[in-house]
Scaffold this motif. Structure first.
Motif, PDB file in Angstrom:
ATOM      1  N   ARG A   1     -10.057 -13.245 -22.115  1.00  0.00           N
ATOM      2  CA  ARG A   1      -8.619 -12.991 -22.094  1.00  0.00           C
ATOM      3  C   ARG A   1      -8.172 -12.831 -20.642  1.00  0.00           C
ATOM      4  O   ARG A   1      -8.757 -12.050 -19.897  1.00  0.00           O
ATOM      5  N   VAL A   2      -7.149 -13.550 -20.256  1.00  0.00           N
ATOM      6  CA  VAL A   2      -6.636 -13.512 -18.890  1.00  0.00           C
ATOM      7  C   VAL A   2      -5.208 -12.981 -18.943  1.00  0.00           C
ATOM      8  O   VAL A   2      -4.352 -13.557 -19.608  1.00  0.00           O
ATOM      9  N   SER A   3      -4.976 -11.884 -18.245  1.00  0.00           N
ATOM     10  CA  SER A   3      -3.710 -11.169 -18.353  1.00  0.00           C
ATOM     11  C   SER A   3      -3.128 -10.909 -16.975  1.00  0.00           C
ATOM     12  O   SER A   3      -3.856 -10.805 -15.989  1.00  0.00           O
ATOM     13  N   VAL A   4      -1.808 -10.758 -16.934  1.00  0.00           N
ATOM     14  CA  VAL A   4      -1.148 -10.376 -15.698  1.00  0.00           C
ATOM     15  C   VAL A   4      -0.252  -9.170 -15.963  1.00  0.00           C
ATOM     16  O   VAL A   4       0.432  -9.110 -16.987  1.00  0.00           O
ATOM     17  N   VAL A   5      -0.329  -8.190 -15.063  1.00  0.00           N
ATOM     18  CA  VAL A   5       0.534  -7.008 -15.127  1.00  0.00           C
ATOM     19  C   VAL A   5       1.487  -7.071 -13.935  1.00  0.00           C
ATOM     20  O   VAL A   5       1.049  -7.281 -12.796  1.00  0.00           O
ATOM     21  N   GLU A   6       2.783  -6.888 -14.204  1.00  0.00           N
ATOM     22  CA  GLU A   6       3.808  -7.043 -13.169  1.00  0.00           C
ATOM     23  C   GLU A   6       4.585  -5.733 -13.012  1.00  0.00           C
ATOM     24  O   GLU A   6       5.613  -5.539 -13.644  1.00  0.00           O
ATOM     25  N   PRO A   7       4.101  -4.832 -12.169  1.00  0.00           N
ATOM     26  CA  PRO A   7       4.802  -3.565 -11.995  1.00  0.00           C
ATOM     27  C   PRO A   7       6.019  -3.704 -11.079  1.00  0.00           C
ATOM     28  O   PRO A   7       6.031  -4.515 -10.146  1.00  0.00           O
ATOM     29  N   GLY A   8       7.005  -2.875 -11.358  1.00  0.00           N
ATOM     30  CA  GLY A   8       8.078  -2.649 -10.405  1.00  0.00           C
ATOM     31  C   GLY A   8       7.644  -1.575  -9.427  1.00  0.00           C
ATOM     32  O   GLY A   8       6.481  -1.494  -9.036  1.00  0.00           O
ATOM     33  N   SER A   9       8.562  -0.712  -9.038  1.00  0.00           N
ATOM     34  CA  SER A   9       8.293   0.297  -8.014  1.00  0.00           C
ATOM     35  C   SER A   9       7.251   1.313  -8.491  1.00  0.00           C
ATOM     36  O   SER A   9       7.406   1.925  -9.544  1.00  0.00           O
ATOM     37  N   VAL A  10       6.183   1.463  -7.703  1.00  0.00           N
ATOM     38  CA  VAL A  10       5.104   2.406  -7.997  1.00  0.00           C
ATOM     39  C   VAL A  10       4.863   3.248  -6.749  1.00  0.00           C
ATOM     40  O   VAL A  10       4.841   2.736  -5.627  1.00  0.00           O
ATOM     41  N   GLU A  11       4.642   4.526  -6.935  1.00  0.00           N
ATOM     42  CA  GLU A  11       4.358   5.439  -5.820  1.00  0.00           C
ATOM     43  C   GLU A  11       2.904   5.274  -5.402  1.00  0.00           C
ATOM     44  O   GLU A  11       1.993   5.871  -5.995  1.00  0.00           O
ATOM     45  N   THR A  12       2.657   4.427  -4.387  1.00  0.00           N
ATOM     46  CA  THR A  12       1.305   4.205  -3.881  1.00  0.00           C
ATOM     47  C   THR A  12       1.347   4.107  -2.356  1.00  0.00           C
ATOM     48  O   THR A  12       2.407   4.170  -1.737  1.00  0.00           O
ATOM     49  N   GLU A  13       0.174   3.887  -1.762  1.00  0.00           N
ATOM     50  CA  GLU A  13       0.070   3.691  -0.317  1.00  0.00           C
ATOM     51  C   GLU A  13       0.677   2.372   0.142  1.00  0.00           C
ATOM     52  O   GLU A  13       0.836   2.146   1.347  1.00  0.00           O
ATOM     53  N   LEU A  14       0.997   1.489  -0.775  1.00  0.00           N
ATOM     54  CA  LEU A  14       1.452   0.143  -0.422  1.00  0.00           C
ATOM     55  C   LEU A  14       2.601   0.185   0.586  1.00  0.00           C
ATOM     56  O   LEU A  14       2.659  -0.609   1.523  1.00  0.00           O
ATOM     57  N   ARG A  15       3.501   1.129   0.389  1.00  0.00           N
ATOM     58  CA  ARG A  15       4.679   1.192   1.261  1.00  0.00           C
ATOM     59  C   ARG A  15       4.317   1.579   2.690  1.00  0.00           C
ATOM     60  O   ARG A  15       5.025   1.237   3.639  1.00  0.00           O
ATOM     61  N   SER A  16       3.229   2.308   2.861  1.00  0.00           N
ATOM     62  CA  SER A  16       2.871   2.805   4.188  1.00  0.00           C
ATOM     63  C   SER A  16       2.435   1.689   5.131  1.00  0.00           C
ATOM     64  O   SER A  16       2.374   1.883   6.350  1.00  0.00           O
ATOM     65  N   HIS A  17       2.117   0.515   4.593  1.00  0.00           N
ATOM     66  CA  HIS A  17       1.671  -0.597   5.419  1.00  0.00           C
ATOM     67  C   HIS A  17       2.833  -1.387   6.010  1.00  0.00           C
ATOM     68  O   HIS A  17       2.620  -2.252   6.859  1.00  0.00           O
ATOM     69  N   ILE A  18       4.043  -1.122   5.543  1.00  0.00           N
ATOM     70  CA  ILE A  18       5.212  -1.896   5.959  1.00  0.00           C
ATOM     71  C   ILE A  18       5.687  -1.434   7.339  1.00  0.00           C
ATOM     72  O   ILE A  18       5.671  -0.230   7.635  1.00  0.00           O
ATOM     73  N   ARG A  19       6.120  -2.368   8.177  1.00  0.00           N
ATOM     74  CA  ARG A  19       6.709  -2.006   9.467  1.00  0.00           C
ATOM     75  C   ARG A  19       7.842  -0.999   9.263  1.00  0.00           C
ATOM     76  O   ARG A  19       8.619  -1.120   8.323  1.00  0.00           O
ATOM     77  N   GLU A  20       7.950  -0.040  10.168  1.00  0.00           N
ATOM     78  CA  GLU A  20       8.868   1.080   9.967  1.00  0.00           C
ATOM     79  C   GLU A  20      10.300   0.637   9.732  1.00  0.00           C
ATOM     80  O   GLU A  20      10.972   1.157   8.831  1.00  0.00           O
ATOM     81  N   GLU A  21      10.785  -0.318  10.520  1.00  0.00           N
ATOM     82  CA  GLU A  21      12.180  -0.729  10.365  1.00  0.00           C
ATOM     83  C   GLU A  21      12.434  -1.383   9.015  1.00  0.00           C
ATOM     84  O   GLU A  21      13.511  -1.238   8.432  1.00  0.00           O
ATOM     85  N   ILE A  22      11.422  -2.065   8.483  1.00  0.00           N
ATOM     86  CA  ILE A  22      11.557  -2.691   7.158  1.00  0.00           C
ATOM     87  C   ILE A  22      11.364  -1.641   6.072  1.00  0.00           C
ATOM     88  O   ILE A  22      12.066  -1.639   5.058  1.00  0.00           O
TER      89      ILE A  22
END
Length: 254
Positions: A186-207
């Motif tokens: 079985r091959v599945s895809v999960v498509e989350p919207g906004s999640v509170e994770t470290e992901l945002r910390s990698h973004i350039r500050e101005e963005i």
């Protein structure tokens, strides 16, 4: 009712934090032996200790899946040390939004390498083992779950290359699903919207400031919410395949 995963082995990429860590903990609670893949070995060791301390089995594998040889080695070591491979969760990814005009193209390279190539390398190495598990495993079914994003469903200004990678994940997932579903992988895809994770910390500050203003009035989902969804997918009876699961915070519109 959820089925148990006793006697099976699951591999989760990006397991050192966020959705990957929460998913590893959740699948371990359902009885799966866990292969934990990420670059940060110290975090993997702590997670493995938590899982084994709770009575589970965990194998930390600190490596970089953007290198095809290392991705293949993760799968090889999982099978060699844990005996089999029944479930793969391709969670590792990075989000570096920003305008396409005058973009630092090294950010594009990082997103393509991890969000697409890393996922492809792990999948390529894992597929023969998943087919074997589906043919002769304890559950007679195997699962490959790719963590995508709402960004894989509609393109938005300021996220062009991230959109590109997640649209690619969605397209690859559906094509592969058609290829192997009759063999009970079985091959599945999960498509989350906004999640509170470290992901945002990698973004350039101005963005990052722009992104945070856009979602300031939204209560984000937590990593455990996505982990719960993954566990739901992989614990369905053999006759049921959840092909696609779109999740947003209740207050998120787009």
């Amino acid at each position: 009712m959820s089925e148990r995963l006793d006697g099976t082995v699951a591999l989760v990429t990006g397991a050192s934090s966020g959705i990957g860590e929460a998913t590893a903990r959740e699948l371990a609670r359902h009885g799966a032996a866990m292969a934990l893949v990420a670059r940060r070995g110290d975090r993997l060791e702590r997670l493995a200790a938590d899982i084994t301390g709770a009575g589970g089995t965990a194998l930390p594998l600190p490596l970089d899946i953007t290198d095809q040889a290392q991705a293949a080695d993760a799968v090889k070591r999982t099978v060699a040390e844990l005996g089999r491979l029944d479930t793969v969760v391709n969670n590792a990814g990075i989000m570096l939004p920003g305008p396409i005009l005058d973009a630092p193209t090294e950010e594009w390279d990082r997103m393509v390498a991890l969000n697409l190539q890393g996922l492809l390398y792990v999948t390529h190495a894992a597929l023969p083992h998943l087919l074997t598990a589906a043919d002769g495993g304890p559950r007679q079914v195997a699962d490959l779950v790719n963590i995508s994003s709402v960004a894989g469903r509609h393109a938005t200004m300021g996220a062009g290359i991230y959109n590109l990678t997640k649209f690619g994940v969605n397209a690859f997932t559906e094509s592969l699903r058609q290829e192997v579903t009759a063999r009970h992988v079985r091959v599945s895809v999960v498509e989350p919207g906004s999640v509170e994770t470290e992901l945002r910390s990698h973004i350039r500050e101005e963005i990052r400031n722009i992104v945070m203003r856009r979602i300031a009035d939204i209560e984000p989902m937590q990593s455990e919410d996505i982990a719960d969804a993954v566990a739901y997918i992989v614990t369905r009876p053999r006759r049921v395949a959840i092909n696609e699961l779109l999740m947003r915070p209740t207050e998120q519109v787009g």
